[in-house]
Design an enzyme around this catalytic site. Structure first.
Site, mmCIF file in Angstrom:
data_model
loop_
_atom_site.group_PDB
_atom_site.id
_atom_site.type_symbol
_atom_site.label_atom_id
_atom_site.label_comp_id
_atom_site.label_asym_id
_atom_site.label_seq_id
_atom_site.Cartn_x
_atom_site.Cartn_y
_atom_site.Cartn_z
ATOM 1 N N ARG A 26 8.331 -1.544 -7.868
ATOM 2 C CA ARG A 26 6.963 -1.616 -7.348
ATOM 3 C C ARG A 26 5.960 -1.305 -8.439
ATOM 4 O O ARG A 26 6.297 -0.812 -9.524
ATOM 5 C CB ARG A 26 6.783 -0.609 -6.202
ATOM 6 C CG ARG A 26 6.958 0.835 -6.627
ATOM 7 C CD ARG A 26 6.345 1.816 -5.660
ATOM 8 N NE ARG A 26 6.679 3.197 -5.977
ATOM 9 C CZ ARG A 26 6.090 3.923 -6.917
ATOM 10 N NH1 ARG A 26 5.136 3.398 -7.655
ATOM 11 N NH2 ARG A 26 6.428 5.180 -7.118
ATOM 12 N N GLY A 82 2.470 0.913 -9.652
ATOM 13 C CA GLY A 82 2.090 2.312 -9.488
ATOM 14 C C GLY A 82 2.904 3.260 -10.347
ATOM 15 O O GLY A 82 3.817 2.862 -11.071
ATOM 16 N N GLY A 88 1.918 1.174 -3.416
ATOM 17 C CA GLY A 88 2.588 0.423 -4.473
ATOM 18 C C GLY A 88 3.324 -0.740 -3.840
ATOM 19 O O GLY A 88 4.078 -0.549 -2.889
ATOM 20 N N GLY A 107 5.052 -0.733 -0.181
ATOM 21 C CA GLY A 107 3.924 -0.635 0.721
ATOM 22 C C GLY A 107 3.085 0.606 0.523
ATOM 23 O O GLY A 107 2.638 0.900 -0.589
ATOM 24 N N ALA A 127 2.212 4.899 1.785
ATOM 25 C CA ALA A 127 2.742 6.153 2.332
ATOM 26 C C ALA A 127 1.572 7.074 2.650
ATOM 27 O O ALA A 127 0.818 7.463 1.751
ATOM 28 C CB ALA A 127 3.689 6.820 1.340
ATOM 29 N N CYS A 158 0.861 9.987 -8.987
ATOM 30 C CA CYS A 158 0.390 8.653 -9.373
ATOM 31 C C CYS A 158 -0.134 8.615 -10.805
ATOM 32 O O CYS A 158 -0.888 7.710 -11.185
ATOM 33 C CB CYS A 158 -0.674 8.141 -8.398
ATOM 34 S SG CYS A 158 -0.074 8.039 -6.692
#
Length: 335
Positions: A151, A153, A221, A232, A234, A250
């Site tokens: 992903r 991020g 992400g 997706g 969170a 992050c």
């Protein structure tokens, strides 16, 4: 208020259905929650495009779901979608038809869950974290896994009290590009927070959803393969925020994680206090139906139980999860 009527945490009992429980809707107490599209969502689309938006089936997998098992399920669903949409037996030009989804076996799916404690890192950091740092994350205090993913991020935490939403969607069916898809995810979280009296927003240059210039309530992400999405968002509901003390969430110095619970508990001039009877329940079980409704509103589509939308897909997911449970455990920190 929307409530979950039951919460099932075993794979063999896959679905937790959401219900209305307000006094003026008692006739719906035994009906399955389905969020209806609204007319005010555009995300760059025309009203005509919105009118042809396909429904999405949701599945709540429960709590304490190992990250790698959920990742394997996502990858399996993505392959199913891509093979069906772009496979050899696809009729010429059919994949360009905005209503081709009506003829497909596999619909769009929302996977919702809570992970067992895990630190995940994005593709830009693959192989960059030192072994000693991984050991510190996984072994200090309570046990957690560490996984490097595909992903976008940076490093973040997933665990109990956090509602994770993984959309497996074909963006072309929804008339969306990747940027509009991300906007829709952020809008879903912002609207969900608003339903619990928490003001959240996006912040230019910083992905995810924020409640102030320094406090982030939801990490985001995503990955998109041939217009099929995975990974997706969170949302921290009642997450123990001490998990985030081990990392720079992050990769953003000077920023911290927050949660719905933390904001409500610390709202007020005294900077603390106990939860009062008037404050909303922000457990994952309570937030989940609000998220489904907000997702439907943000994307302009119907969100219904997958078991009802596509019984065959629901059954295949159950079978796949059972087969994953039979596989040997993978030690994520060694990846």
């Amino acid at each position: 208020m929307l409530r979950l009527s039951r919460s099932i945490h075993k794979h063999q009992n896959l679905l937790a259905s959401a219900h209305y429980s307000t006094a003026d809707a008692k006739q719906l107490e035994h009906g399955v929650f389905a969020a209806k599209r609204t007319g005010d969502c555009m995300l760059g689309r025309t009203p005509a495009q919105l009118a042809r938006t396909p429904p999405i089936g949701y599945v709540y997998l429960g709590a304490d779901i190992e990250y790698l098992k959920a990742l394997e399920l996502q990858q399996w669903l993505v392959r199913k979608r891509i093979d069906e949409i772009h496979g050899q037996h696809q009729q010429p030009g059919k994949q360009q038809d905005r209503e081709a989804w009506k003829d497909r076996k596999y619909p769009d799916v929302l996977l919702l869950l809570q992970h067992a404690p895990v630190y995940t890192n994005g593709r830009r950091n693959r192989g960059k974290l030192a072994a000693a740092e991984i050991e510190r994350l996984c072994k200090s205090g309570d046990h957690a896994e560490y996984v490097e993913t595909s992903r976008g991020g940076e490093i973040t935490f997933h665990g109990p009290g956090q509602l994770v939403v993984y959309p497996i969607m074909h963006l072309r069916d929804h008339g969306l590009g990747a940027r509009c898809f991300v906007d829709g995810l952020e809008n879903s979280v912002i609207e969900t927070c608003a339903r619990f009296a928490v003001d959240a927003h996006r912040m230019a240059g910083f992905p995810g959803v924020w409640t102030s210039d320094t406090q982030k309530i939801a990490a985001l992400g995503t990955r998109c393969q041939r217009y099929v999405t995975s990974h997706g968002v969170a949302l921290n509901c009642t997450t123990d925020l001490r998990w985030f003390d081990r990392i720079v969430p992050c990769g953003l110095d000077g920023k911290v994680a927050t949660s719905l619970e933390h904001i409500l508990l610390h709202r007020g001039d005294d900077g603390g206090g106990d939860r009062t009877a008037s404050e909303p329940d922000v457990s994952v079980n309570s937030v989940l139906p609000a998220m489904l409704d907000s997702f439907a509103s943000a994307f302009g589509c119907d969100v219904v139980p997958l078991e009802r939308l596509s019984p065959a897909t629901f059954s295949e997911i159950q079978t796949k999860l059972a087969s994953i449970d039979q596989e040997p455990s993978i030690h994520a920190s060694h990846l």
